[in-house]
Design an enzyme around this catalytic site. Structure first.
Site, PDB file in Angstrom:
ATOM      1  N   CYS A  99       0.882  -1.159   0.000  1.00 33.67           N
ATOM      2  CA  CYS A  99       0.129  -0.040  -0.025  1.00 33.67           C
ATOM      3  C   CYS A  99       0.739   1.380  -0.112  1.00 33.67           C
ATOM      4  O   CYS A  99       1.287   1.604  -1.079  1.00 33.67           O
ATOM      5  CB  CYS A  99      -1.095  -0.227   1.016  1.00 33.67           C
ATOM      6  SG  CYS A  99      -2.362   0.850   0.940  1.00 33.67           S
ATOM      7  N   HIS A 136      -3.360  -4.922   0.375  1.00 38.77           N
ATOM      8  CA  HIS A 136      -2.822  -5.324   1.690  1.00 38.77           C
ATOM      9  C   HIS A 136      -3.127  -6.793   1.578  1.00 38.77           C
ATOM     10  O   HIS A 136      -3.847  -7.566   2.437  1.00 38.77           O
ATOM     11  CB  HIS A 136      -3.580  -4.731   2.873  1.00 38.77           C
ATOM     12  CG  HIS A 136      -3.442  -3.198   3.225  1.00 38.77           C
ATOM     13  ND1 HIS A 136      -2.379  -2.910   3.684  1.00 38.77           N
ATOM     14  CD2 HIS A 136      -4.130  -2.381   3.037  1.00 38.77           C
ATOM     15  CE1 HIS A 136      -2.327  -1.700   4.041  1.00 38.77           C
ATOM     16  NE2 HIS A 136      -3.335  -1.117   3.428  1.00 38.77           N
ATOM     17  N   GLU A 174      -1.470  -8.951   3.149  1.00 41.92           N
ATOM     18  CA  GLU A 174      -1.018  -9.443   4.602  1.00 41.92           C
ATOM     19  C   GLU A 174      -2.493  -9.802   5.215  1.00 41.92           C
ATOM     20  O   GLU A 174      -2.529 -10.633   6.095  1.00 41.92           O
ATOM     21  CB  GLU A 174      -0.314  -8.588   5.529  1.00 41.92           C
ATOM     22  CG  GLU A 174      -0.992  -7.090   5.962  1.00 41.92           C
ATOM     23  CD  GLU A 174      -0.826  -5.974   5.016  1.00 41.92           C
ATOM     24  OE1 GLU A 174      -0.427  -6.493   3.667  1.00 41.92           O
ATOM     25  OE2 GLU A 174      -1.033  -4.838   5.035  1.00 41.92           O
TER      26      GLU A 174
HETATM   27  N1  GLN Z   1      -2.140   6.947   3.044  1.00 45.21           N
HETATM   28  C1  GLN Z   1      -2.017   6.143   1.585  1.00 45.21           C
HETATM   29  C2  GLN Z   1      -3.540   6.254   1.074  1.00 45.21           C
HETATM   30  O1  GLN Z   1      -4.568   6.626   1.873  1.00 45.21           O
HETATM   31  C3  GLN Z   1      -1.976   4.764   2.085  1.00 45.21           C
HETATM   32  C4  GLN Z   1      -2.759   3.871   2.812  1.00 45.21           C
HETATM   33  C5  GLN Z   1      -2.356   2.612   3.451  1.00 45.21           C
HETATM   34  O2  GLN Z   1      -1.018   2.291   3.357  1.00 45.21           O
HETATM   35  N2  GLN Z   1      -3.170   1.752   3.861  1.00 45.21           N
HETATM   36  O3  GLN Z   1      -3.636   6.154   0.019  1.00 45.21           O
END
Ligand code: GLN
Length: 522
Positions: free
Chosen positions: A370, A495, A497
């Site tokens: 992410c 994500h 994970e």
């Molecule tokens: N802050 C980033 C976004 O909102 C990444 C978010 C995250 O890593 N879950 O896109």
């Protein structure tokens, strides 16, 4: 006392039932008045877990899914916010005309209704309800009353998780706190069927007898839950004490024989966690490293990949801001892989970018999750494509090269709760890429939780300088995976994970750990 590991005990009960083939579902009750966990800071509450159906739930759901190997839904998360919200909504609609609306019976009935809706919809053999907080809390008192009433209608057992301290000086296990907790439950009209004892050392026979006497239970119902080498050992440990058979008997469940093969496979995996053949070191570079709970799913996905490869993966937690300081980068010298996990806000992002550059230039396997993907794109734009001061609009809205930006549909969003790109999204992977090799499939699904995206205006430029776009959404519009050519560097907007389980580890984590192992061999 909180923090005793109710999530692990709940998950272990679920897993024991699963070994017999019973269809078991968890429900988690959390007393806070937030509708869900989406607006909570991971520093206060641990990581926010996301389900396929876009629900942002308590991190305990991560433990349930990792044990059960089954995807759950937001209906299983009951919060104070949801219950109060439902009662107030119903009142406004005239649902209680003429009545004065009260905690008992209206809020308690709502709690019972939410549980019964799950039962009707999912038709499970057993529901295991975890009540967040501690007996005696105002926040969960009405829920405990609801459970007392629920037990009048359905076959129910109660499990009391308690703490047995051992005073260093005296060297004796003390049962008084457990006795007081038990008494408090009795006062609420609930008589536990089992007392599970969390302690630093094994429960002594003397302690067990004392607890049995004070709780009117036979000693086989006092269960040891002492510190263990792995949380995944716990279902096996409880089964050794016969808790599975007691619960099945007490709930009058239809007799089934245990699936020995499934248990053996679980034992095999846990054996590899407890006694791995080899070890390898990787670094996780993040901004919440002081609170491990903030990265619970990443940690567990690494454990699963380790169990799969029969390696213990030693995690070095690196505070990203340290990599912005002189000599900070030295911390990465002895690791064979680097992960930059998800995160929000600017703090530490330059340190993360330094880590990614270091991985790229020194051919160290890299996995970005992410935010870890967004920053991999930023690093590439700056240092390979020469787009000076390239950044994500989240961190520098004035940058000329906002290679990560808000999509049009996010720009007008005012409400914070539940408005990110959430839940499970299908992704197309390009053949011949690291991502495809890891998943061995051209179509995968992973979970998301973010607002910002790869900015398509820079797609051509970045591809021309060599960044590989290996995965996109089905319509090709949103970039889901990027990677480097040559070494192992791969990152995803998702994500992965969140979907890793002991019995079904995340393919991209396994690939990453495999590459870290290769790197360690030199
Ligand atoms: N802050 C980033 C976004 O909102 C990444 C978010 C995250 O890593 N879950 O896109």
């Amino acid at each position: 006392m909180s923090g005793l590991g109710k999530g692990v005990v709940t998950s272990s009960v679920l897993k024991m039932l699963d070994f017999y083939g019973y269809d078991a579902y968890p429900i988690k009750f959390d007393g806070y008045l937030n509708h869900d966990c989406g607006t909570m800071n991971p520093y206060r509450h641990g990581e926010v877990f996301v389900l396929d159906d876009k629900s942002e739930v308590d991190m305990d759901f991560g433990i349930y899914e990792r044990f059960l190997n089954k995807s759950l839904g937001g209906d299983l998360s009951i919060t104070g916010g949801k219950l109060f919200g439902a009662v107030i909504n119903r009142e406004r609609k005239g649902g209680y005309l003429g009545e004065d609306v009260q905690i008992i019976p209206h809020l308690t009935n709502q709690a019972i209704e939410n549980v019964e809706v799950v039962a009707k919809r999912r038709k499970p053999d057993v529901i295991v309800i975890e009540v967040g907080g501690t007996v005696g809390d105002i926040e969960n008192s009405y829920f405990i009353e609801a459970m007392r009433q629920l037990a009048l209608k359905h076959d129910t057992v109660f499990l009391n998780l308690t703490y047995i301290p051992k005073m260093d000086v005296v060297g004796e296990q003390k049962t008084k706190p457990a006795q007081l907790g038990f008494r408090l439950l009795l006062q609420s009209g609930i008589r536990p069927n089992y007392v599970v004892c969390r302690s630093s050392s094994q429960l002594e026979a003397k302690t067990k007898e004392k607890l049995a006497l004070f709780s009117n239970l036979s000693t086989d119902r006092i269960i040891d839950d002492s510190d263990s080498k792995s949380i995944y050992l716990m279902p096996l440990h409880f089964m050794k004490q016969g808790l599975d058979k007691l619960i099945i008997k007490d709930l009058k469940l239809e007799r089934k024989s245990i699936d020995r093969k499934k248990v053996e496979q679980w034992e095999h995996k846990v054996g590899r966690i407890v006694k791995p053949s080899n070890s390898v070191g990787i670094a996780v570079v993040g901004k919440y490293t002081r609170l491990r709970d903030a990265y619970a799913s990443v940690t567990e996905a690494i454990v699963h990949a380790g169990a799969h490869t029969d390696y213990k993966v030693n995690i070095k937690w690196v505070e990203a801001t340290d990599l912005e300081k002189k000599n900070g980068m030295k911390q990465l010298e002895d690791v064979n892989g680097i992960i930059v996990p998800g995160g929000f806000g600017k703090r530490g992002t330059e340190g993360m970018i330094n880590a990614i550059r270091y991985a790229r230039e020194n051919n160290i396997p890299y996995l970005g999750l992410c935010l870890g993907m967004q920053l991999m794109v930023v690093e590439y734009a700056r240092n390979v494509c020469g787009l000076e001061n390239a950044n994500s609009a989240e961190f520098n809205s004035k940058s000329k090269y906002r290679v990560i930006d808000l999509m049009e549909n996010q720009k007008g969003v005012k409400q914070k709760g539940g408005t990110m790109r959430l839940g499970s999204w299908r992704c197309k992977l390009r053949k011949g890429t690291l991502a495809f090799d890891a998943y061995k499939s051209a179509q995968i699904e992973e979970r998301h939780r973010h607002r910002y995206e790869f900015n398509n205006k820079f797609r051509n430029t970045l591809e021309k300088c060599g960044l590989v776009i290996s995965g996109t959404t089905k319509d090709g519009n949103l970039v889901e995976f990027v990677e480097w050519k040559g070494g192992f560097g791969v990152a995803t907007q998702a994500h992965p994970e969140l979907k890793s389980r002991l019995e079904n580890p995340s393919p991209i984590f396994v690939s990453f750990v495999d590459n870290a192992i290769e790197k360690s061999k030199g």
